[in-house]
Structures are given as C-alpha cells and as structure tokens.
Design a protein around this motif. Structure first.
Motif, short mmCIF file in Angstrom:
data_model
loop_
_atom_site.label_atom_id
_atom_site.label_comp_id
_atom_site.label_asym_id
_atom_site.label_seq_id
_atom_site.Cartn_x
_atom_site.Cartn_y
_atom_site.Cartn_z
N ASN A 199 38.39 39.73 44.24
CA ASN A 199 38.80 40.28 45.53
C ASN A 199 39.58 39.27 46.34
OD1 ASN A 199 35.63 41.57 45.48
ND2 ASN A 199 37.36 42.96 45.58
N GLN A 200 39.19 38.00 46.19
CA GLN A 200 39.82 36.97 47.01
C GLN A 200 39.60 35.58 46.42
OE1 GLN A 200 38.10 36.72 50.93
NE2 GLN A 200 36.02 36.97 50.16
N ILE A 201 40.44 34.66 46.89
CA ILE A 201 40.36 33.25 46.51
C ILE A 201 40.27 32.46 47.81
CG2 ILE A 201 41.53 31.31 45.42
CD1 ILE A 201 42.98 33.42 43.64
N ILE A 202 39.25 31.60 47.88
CA ILE A 202 39.07 30.73 49.05
C ILE A 202 39.06 29.29 48.55
CG2 ILE A 202 37.62 30.16 51.03
CD1 ILE A 202 36.40 32.98 50.81
N LYS A 222 44.91 19.19 48.84
CA LYS A 222 46.09 19.58 48.05
C LYS A 222 45.73 19.92 46.61
CE LYS A 222 50.78 18.08 47.01
NZ LYS A 222 51.80 17.04 47.26
N ARG A 223 44.86 19.12 45.97
CA ARG A 223 44.53 19.36 44.56
C ARG A 223 43.79 20.68 44.35
NH1 ARG A 223 41.67 15.02 46.52
NH2 ARG A 223 39.40 15.04 46.37
N ALA A 224 43.01 21.09 45.35
CA ALA A 224 42.31 22.37 45.25
C ALA A 224 43.30 23.53 45.43
CB ALA A 224 41.20 22.44 46.29
N ILE A 225 44.17 23.40 46.39
CA ILE A 225 45.18 24.44 46.62
C ILE A 225 46.07 24.59 45.39
CG2 ILE A 225 47.19 25.10 48.01
CD1 ILE A 225 45.73 23.65 50.39
N GLN A 226 46.53 23.46 44.83
CA GLN A 226 47.37 23.52 43.64
C GLN A 226 46.63 24.15 42.46
OE1 GLN A 226 48.56 19.34 43.43
NE2 GLN A 226 50.68 19.98 43.85
N THR A 227 45.33 23.91 42.37
CA THR A 227 44.53 24.51 41.31
C THR A 227 44.52 26.02 41.43
OG1 THR A 227 43.11 22.55 41.05
CG2 THR A 227 42.17 24.67 40.36
N SER A 228 44.46 26.52 42.65
CA SER A 228 44.33 27.96 42.88
C SER A 228 45.66 28.72 42.81
CB SER A 228 43.68 28.21 44.24
OG SER A 228 44.52 27.78 45.29
N GLU A 229 46.78 28.04 43.00
CA GLU A 229 48.07 28.73 43.13
C GLU A 229 48.48 29.59 41.93
OE1 GLU A 229 50.26 26.06 46.54
OE2 GLU A 229 50.51 25.43 44.44
N GLU A 241 32.09 42.68 52.56
CA GLU A 241 32.31 43.81 51.64
C GLU A 241 32.84 43.34 50.28
OE1 GLU A 241 31.45 47.02 52.33
OE2 GLU A 241 30.56 46.11 54.12
N LYS A 242 33.38 42.14 50.23
CA LYS A 242 34.00 41.65 49.00
C LYS A 242 32.92 41.17 48.04
CE LYS A 242 38.35 41.20 50.96
NZ LYS A 242 39.13 40.53 51.87
N ASP A 243 33.04 41.59 46.78
CA ASP A 243 31.97 41.29 45.84
C ASP A 243 32.39 40.41 44.66
OD1 ASP A 243 33.54 43.16 44.59
OD2 ASP A 243 31.92 44.56 44.17
N HIS A 244 33.63 39.97 44.61
CA HIS A 244 34.11 39.09 43.54
C HIS A 244 35.02 38.03 44.14
CE1 HIS A 244 32.73 42.44 41.04
NE2 HIS A 244 32.62 41.55 40.08
N THR A 245 34.43 36.95 44.60
CA THR A 245 35.16 35.89 45.28
C THR A 245 35.19 34.63 44.41
OG1 THR A 245 34.54 36.73 47.45
CG2 THR A 245 35.20 34.42 47.34
N LEU A 246 36.32 33.97 44.42
CA LEU A 246 36.48 32.69 43.72
C LEU A 246 36.68 31.60 44.76
CD1 LEU A 246 38.16 31.87 40.49
CD2 LEU A 246 39.06 30.69 42.49
N PHE A 247 35.87 30.55 44.67
CA PHE A 247 35.97 29.39 45.55
C PHE A 247 36.53 28.23 44.74
CE2 PHE A 247 32.24 31.80 46.99
CZ PHE A 247 32.53 31.97 48.34
N VAL A 248 37.51 27.51 45.31
CA VAL A 248 38.03 26.30 44.66
C VAL A 248 37.62 25.13 45.53
CG1 VAL A 248 40.04 25.09 43.76
CG2 VAL A 248 39.97 27.60 43.72
N THR A 249 36.88 24.20 44.94
CA THR A 249 36.32 23.10 45.71
C THR A 249 36.29 21.82 44.89
OG1 THR A 249 34.51 22.58 47.25
CG2 THR A 249 33.90 23.75 45.21
N HIS A 250 35.29 20.98 45.14
CA HIS A 250 35.22 19.63 44.57
C HIS A 250 33.85 19.40 43.94
CE1 HIS A 250 38.91 18.79 46.83
NE2 HIS A 250 38.36 19.59 47.72
N GLY A 251 33.77 18.38 43.11
CA GLY A 251 32.57 18.15 42.30
C GLY A 251 31.28 17.95 43.06
N ASN A 252 31.27 17.07 44.06
CA ASN A 252 30.02 16.78 44.74
C ASN A 252 29.55 17.99 45.55
OD1 ASN A 252 28.78 14.54 47.28
ND2 ASN A 252 27.74 15.22 45.45
#
Length: 185
Positions: free
Chosen positions: A42-45, A50-57, A125-136
């Motif tokens: 449904n969405q990408i957060i 920069k490295r997280a944004i580039q990963t998601s693009e 209401e969104k039930d399929h979300t992808l989060f792009v983040t960092h290891g720790n």
C-alpha cells in the motif's frame, strides 16, 4: 491480518546521513524491487537518510508509489562523539535498554520512536506497508516484537535485509527473515 516489511538499506558509502549507495548497493536496490514485484504494497515509508531513500526508489517506481519520509526511521545515534569501545557499548545497549552514551539515544528511546511509526500504521487502513530503515533501529523494532532478539541478530544483518512482521491480532505477531545474501545472488 496486517503485514509490514522492514528493509535495511542497501550497501552504502558510509554512515553519514548523506552517504549514498555504492554501485553494488544500486544493483541491490533493483534486486529488491524485483524481489517485491509480486508482493502487494500500500505504501513505502523511508528514513530521511539518502541511502534509505535510494534503496526505496526503484521499488517505488515499479509499484508507482510515493516514498513517504519519516524522521523516526532514521538510524539510532549511539553517541555524538567517536568511541573506541563503540562495539562493546552497542552490544551492552541490547541488554541495558536505558544505557545512554554522550549525545546519544538509548535503545529504549530509539525503539519507542520506530514502534510509534509501526503502531500508527497498524491503526491505519493500510495493511501492507514497507519501511526502509537502518540496522540498529531495525533490530530494535524486531526486539520490541520478540524480546529474544538482540545483538547477535544485529550482527547477522546484511545490506540489504528484509524481515516481515505479520500481525494477526493485537498481541500476536510473527517475524520472519525473508531476505538472505543468497537471495540477491
């Protein structure tokens, strides 16, 4: 049932907020887009780094989704000053969630902010979300869902890495690692 994909960014040129993906990291971001090609989102957060944004693009482009930026997905700052013993401090911070180093954030503080983002989505209401983040910060979110997760699991994370959290009811979550280094090869 709600499903959340927690993605650690692809290989990058460093740890600063403006560190970009390496050439291998760029290739990995396209492999991630391919990996998710048959998975409904449904969405990408993303973290604002920069490295997280580039990963998601590439994935956002393929899914025709906007990448939403959330500051709370930024990596945890262990300390604002260089520490020779940072590795030991980080290890200890998984057992002492209140441990705070100079200018840094405790594990509990970091965990609380990423959990807040997750629960906002659980209540949406969104039930399929992808989060792009960092290891720790990712490992702290996983620890929130499963208290047995700790430093050893953080050490085993790859760039990129993907876990799926599936919520069946308010207090029942299942965690599964769905990305392995072999996935991209």
């Amino acid at each position: 049932m709600k499903t959340y994909y927690i993605v650690r960014h692809c290989q990058a040129n460093g740890q600063s907020e403006d560190a970009s993906l390496t050439l291998q990291g760029i290739a990995q971001s396209h492999a991630l887009a391919q990996f998710f090609s048959s998975i409904h989102l449904n969405q990408i957060i993303s973290s604002p780094y920069k490295r997280a944004i580039q990963t998601s693009e590439p994935l956002a482009h393929a899914k025709q989704l906007e990448v939403k930026i959330d500051q709370r997905l930024a990596e945890r700052v262990l300390s604002s000053k260089p520490m020779d013993n940072w590795y030991e401090k980080l290890k200890h911070s998984f057992t002492d969630l209140h441990l705070t180093c100079e200018g840094g954030e405790s594990s509990l503080e970091a965990m609380n902010r990423i959990v807040e983002v997750l629960y906002e989505q659980i209540n949406s209401e969104k039930d399929h979300t992808l989060f792009v983040t960092h290891g720790n910060i990712m490992s702290l979110l996983l620890k929130h869902a499963d208290a047995t997760i700790g430093f050893k699991e953080w050490e085993k994370l790859s760039n990129p890495d993907v876990y799926v959290l599936t919520y069946f009811k308010p207090d029942h979550v299942e965690i599964e690692r769905i990305w392995h280094k072999e996935t991209a090869e």
